[in-house]
Design an enzyme around this catalytic site. Structure first.
Site, PDB file in Angstrom:
ATOM      1  CG  ASP A  46      -1.803   1.181   1.328  1.00 27.37           C
ATOM      2  OD1 ASP A  46      -2.360   1.572   0.288  1.00 27.37           O
ATOM      3  OD2 ASP A  46      -1.939   1.752   2.422  1.00 27.37           O
ATOM      4  NE  ARG A  50      -2.920  12.888  -0.502  1.00 30.85           N
ATOM      5  CZ  ARG A  50      -3.380  11.651  -0.313  1.00 30.85           C
ATOM      6  NH1 ARG A  50      -2.571  10.623  -0.499  1.00 30.85           N
ATOM      7  NH2 ARG A  50      -4.614  11.440   0.067  1.00 30.85           N
ATOM      8  N   GLY A  99      -5.194   3.057  -3.395  1.00 29.43           N
ATOM      9  CA  GLY A  99      -6.529   3.449  -3.835  1.00 29.43           C
ATOM     10  C   GLY A  99      -7.325   4.010  -2.695  1.00 29.43           C
TER      11      GLY A  99
END
Length: 989
Positions: free
Chosen positions: A373, A550, A631
């Site tokens: 992750d 981001r 995700g």
């Protein structure tokens, strides 16, 4: 007080958590059933029924030790369950605080929880000590997120802050059946009053307090239990953990089948040759051993079968049943070395590594693929505001308050700027569109420094955006009486009535607020704004994305009063729905979030963890392929992507053509999103779609790194399963920190969680940081595999050395099933004589220094692919055992060609012959292990033969002492040991 319309009857269920496997009553039958499912144990059980004397003690020892180990591990689970079930909670009954144990909570009980306590079950928040009925919760143990989340009570119960008032509440709650999704809850509370009819309020995830979460920054709350015990979301996420088997265990089973075949072959050969030898009358019935009439009348086929079973019993010690005990002990004791490793200790969380299962230690040395992750695992999950873009103008650094955003002290100052009103609109949007709560610092002598504010939010991105706006002069100072308060650059307080919050979700990938006087992920906002506004900002967004930031886009629109009244009714109706609530709310959200005006975009950085990049580089150097699967929490791939099937097939075919032209000196990476993956993994059955997965895999196999983004938890597990099923069955490892990583952790061969999080409870191992993966695999995994692989090969080797002389002896005793060794030697060979050295080796051997293993990752490749348990090494050990067993027997046999070995002329017999062979055997197999140990610490081995001269009732009485009185025997023992070890000493290894 509380009634369930849907979950009728559950108020009688108690809140007991059960993670243990056995109870006091079912332990014995259940454990014995599981142990006798093993081929070796079941085989020895059959042999035991036929010949209990020689097979009974080894079988009893194996079963007992394994049962003790498994019973101890289950006792630890019972103890952990009792700590949870017996913890103290306070229930409100008859307007009094009643002290109870957690396991006695029933659905419908009102529970009081104090600050820093863990919620004992899933609760609906009724009220808190705050005026607005909010409380702050951390869910790090559930989803890996350390930020405080805000939960809300319905407005009709927020005033019930005392025991008396909460006890007078009359209400009924309707909710969905228990399900494991941590982020979803649909319910409705009907509140009854004497004067008016029931008032219905909707309940959602923001009202639900999950078991395992911790109350923070709130002195006290009252909540009603809706799910208890094994029906809580936390417990439901723990269930379904499959039993994993390592590659070494599969190799053991394969070797066992080979040795069973050797055993059957030996028994068949001896049975056949016995009847060939007995075909001569004087061999079948010599004068000194006449048969009885019953023996002569026995059915010959039955007698042959009985003889076959007798030979099976005689040779059954070729099957190393005690190996399973040694393997279990090696795994169990060896796992402590991971827990004790100080390099895995993290001072921030005051935790080290955790081993949840000891059955997969050696699998750590066989990993081919690592699935990780990103957020919270590779990164710190602490966001920092980097820059922003307004109407195409870039701003970076801290602006001077006297001049708005016109100047920056960052490395990239920009002289041109957006309109002043647009700048302020952008900053107001950052201050308003979020779910951040403000916690003032503690007061000192009644005075609070209002300038020092602590922001709390479920999303670290939101905190970073609010702090970013504060740098440029707009400060969010909190919510008061339903109004959001913002301090502008002129130090004036602006108030905006908060009408609705359209919360962020992973399907929409955006959130909005409706205030009286809108933001989201770039890919979700661009299609909803005016086309001519996109180009100005898109360049900056794409550049920031390439830098690894981001990105979020900020947009707004004005809603007319009449339109708002219509939207407000639709929102209330959707929130009250029990069926399809999410779909109805999404439809209303979609209508609101259209025709917006784009203002700008932001860039936020989530920094990599310390040494994360170096760890990935080391794993690549060790031959491992690292895939990043990241995700959103609950993202679902939409069916709209299926309209692009033709284009996808063209792209995959084109990439495959390029793949054929790639050279070994080129390195490529692949990036793919969840929607495309959904099309590839869930393709239809037509011939074109069936090729998607194979082409995709061919491309992935050629890539150095693969990044799968915007993935659902189920898709992560599908990717891991797809790689597991590749040709060659590569070993997979998954590492994550949240509940959305549990599916891939359970699916992979080895699952690693982040210490202190829910993923760690579902994993096989847990480490505090990603960097610890380097030593865990390259050092511990390498050593564990080498040790246990050598242990397995050594056990089969020494047992074949043990039984081969017994087989050869039958050719010299008329195939009479006469044992070569005394029964004590047969029974104790694996238990005492040869058990300690190999156990010590398998725990402490370091053929290569740990620092060397971590500094040179290429050493990991030498043991990959189960290299030490392949056919080649297995045949080497087998032929070596055959050679040594033959030397033992015939070397001693030639010694006995001289009938008298003593000066007094006494003749040695059968038991002396077997004892000499056994003595040579024990010395040889032990010294063989010593020669195989580069990092050897000498351990004395058990040479049990010396005890038998003192047991006067034994057949071995004085045999050993008399044997050693002969010089010939001493010379023979030394010579045969040297000859047996000559292949190892000469370097033929």
């Amino acid at each position: 007080i509380v009634d369930h319309s849907i979950n009728r009857g559950k108020e009688k269920r108690v809140g007991t958590i059960i993670s243990s496997k056995y109870t006091l009553w079912n332990f014995l039958p259940k454990n014995l059933f599981e142990q006798f499912r093993r081929i070796a144990n079941f085989y020895f059980l059959i042999i035991f029924l036929y010949s209990p004397i020689t097979s009974g003690l080894p079988l009893f020892f194996v079963i007992t030790v394994t049962a003790i180990k498994q019973g101890y591990e289950d006792w630890l689970r019972h103890r952990a369950d009792n700590e949870v079930n017996k913890s103290t909670v306070y229930i409100i009954e008859n307007a009094k605080r009643v002290k109870k144990e957690s396991e006695k909570i029933k659905v419908g009980d009102i529970v009081e929880v104090q600050a820093d306590e863990t919620f004992p079950c899933d609760l609906i928040l009724l009220s808190s000590c705050t005026v607005d009925g909010t409380c702050y919760v951390t869910t790090a143990s559930l989803d890996g997120e350390s930020n405080c989340k805000t939960h809300y009570a319905v407005r009709d119960t927020i005033e019930l802050r005392t025991v008396e008032s909460i006890d007078n509440l009359r209400a009924a709650i309707e909710c969905e059946q228990p399900q494991p999704d941590l982020y979803k809850f649909v319910g409705r509370i009907n509140i009854y009053s004497n004067s008016i009819e029931a008032v219905a309020r909707s309940l959602g995830p923001e009202n639900l307090l999950l078991k395992g979460a911790t109350l923070k920054n709130t002195k006290k709350i009252y909540g009603v239990a809706v799910y208890t015990g094994m029906e809580t979301k936390m417990a439901l996420n723990y269930q379904g953990k499959s039993q994993k088997r390592s590659a070494v265990e599969k190799s053991i089973n394969a070797f066992l089948i080979v040795y069973l075949f050797i055993l059957l072959t030996k028994a068949a050969i001896c049975t056949t040759l016995k009847y060939v030898w007995q075909s001569t009358p004087h061999n079948d019935e010599p004068w000194y051993n006449q048969k009885t009439q019953k023996e002569r009348e026995t059915w010959k086929v039955l007698k042959m079968f009985t003889d076959f079973l007798s030979f099976m019993v005689l040779f059954n010690f070729i099957i190393p049943v005690s190996m399973y005990v040694t393997v279990e002990m090696q795994k169990f004791l060896g796992s402590f070395f991971i827990s004790w490793d100080n390099d895995f200790y993290d001072e921030e969380i005051n935790e080290g590594a955790l081993v949840n299962t000891s059955d997969l230690n050696e699998e750590l040395g066989q990993v081919d693929y690592v699935f990780t992750d990103k957020t919270g695992t590779l990164t710190e999950n602490t966001m920092e505001f980097i820059e922003c873009c307004i109407d195409g103008h870039k701003y970076k650094g801290v602006a001077q308050e006297t001049d708005g955003l016109s100047q920056t002290d960052g490395p990239l100052p920009y002289l041109d700027r957006a309109d002043k009103n647009r700048e302020e609109l952008f900053l107001r949007a950052l201050c308003l569109c979020h779910t951040v709560e403000v916690k003032p610092n503690d007061t000192v002598d009644g005075v609070t420094e209002s300038s020092e504010l602590t922001y709390m939010s479920s999303s670290p991105d939101e905190i970073a955006l609010v702090k970013g706006a504060k740098k440029y002069g707009f400060t969010f100072v909190g919510v008061q009486n339903g109004y959001m308060r913002v301090e502008n650059q002129r130090k004036e307080i602006e108030e905006y009535e908060l009408l609705h919050t359209l919360n962020f979700d992973a399907v929409r990938r955006r959130m909005s607020v409706i205030v009286k006087t809108q933001t989201g992920a770039d890919s979700a906002v661009f299609p909803r704004v005016q086309n001519h506004e996109i180009d100005l900002i898109k360049v900056h967004v794409e550049h920031n994305a390439m830098e690894g930031y981001r990105t979020l886009c900020i947009a707004f629109k004005e809603i007319a009063p009449d339109d708002y009244e219509r939207v407000n009714r639709q929102l209330i109706e959707a929130k009250m729905a029990l069926q399809d609530r999410e779909e109805k709310m999404e439809k209303v959200f979609d209508e609101i979030e259209t025709d917006m005006h784009l203002i700008g975009a932001t860039a936020v950085e989530d920094k990599l963890q310390d040494q994360a990049a170096e760890t990935i580089e080391a794993l690549h150097a060790a031959g491992l392929k690292v895939w990043v699967l990241t995700g959103d929490k609950m993202e679902t791939a939409k069916s709209t992507c299926y309209a692009c099937q033709d284009r996808l097939h063209e792209l995959l075919t084109e990439y495959r053509k390029k793949l054929l032209a790639w050279t070994e000196h080129q390195e490529y990476g692949l990036i793919i999103d969840g929607s495309t993956l959904s099309l590839i993994l869930n393709s239809s059955q037509d011939s074109g779609s069936n090729n998607y997965k194979s082409i995709f895999l061919q491309i992935c196999m050629k890539c150095t790194a693969v990044l799968c983004c915007r993935m659902a938890p189920l898709q992560k597990a599908q990717i891991v399963r797809m790689v597991k099923n590749l040709k060659g069955s590569p070993i997979t490892l998954s590492i994550g920190d949240g509940a959305n990583d549990v599916s891939m952790i359970l699916e992979s061969h080895v699952g690693i969680g982040k210490e202190g999080r829910q993923a760690s409870r579902n994993s096989d191992y847990a480490v505090p940081k990603f960097k610890h993966l380097k030593k865990l695999l390259l050092a511990h995994g390498h050593l564990y595999y080498v040790r246990i692989a050598h242990l397995v090969q050594y056990f089969f080797y020494k047992n074949l050395c043990f039984i081969l002389p017994q087989f050869l002896y039958q050719f010299f005793c008329g195939f009479s099933q006469q044992p070569l060794y005394d029964a004590a030697y047969l029974t104790m060979y694996n238990i005492c004589f040869t058990s300690l050295p190999i156990l010590a080796y398998s725990l402490l051997e370091q053929h290569i220094n740990i620092d060397t293993l971590t500094s040179d990752p290429r050493l990991y490749m030498k043991i990959s692919g189960n290299a030490m348990l392949q056919l080649g090494p297995f045949l080497y050990w087998t032929f070596l055992a055959a050679f040594e067993g033959t030397v033992f027997f015939f070397g001693t046999y030639f010694l006995f060609q001289t009938t008298s070995l003593d000066e007094n002329g006494k003749v040695y017999g059968n038991w002396t012959f077997g004892t000499i062979i056994f003595t040579i055997l024990v010395f040889t197999v032990t010294l063989k292990l010593a020669l195989d140990t580069p990092f050897y610490v000498f351990f004395s081995f058990f040479w049990g033969g010396i005890i038998w001269p003192f047991l006067k009732q034994q057949r071995m009485y004085f045999v050993f002492a008399q044997m050693l009185s002969s010089v010939s025997v001493w010379l023979t023992i030394i010579l045969l040991i040297f000859v047996s070890l000559s292949p190892r000493c000469s370097g033929l290894y």
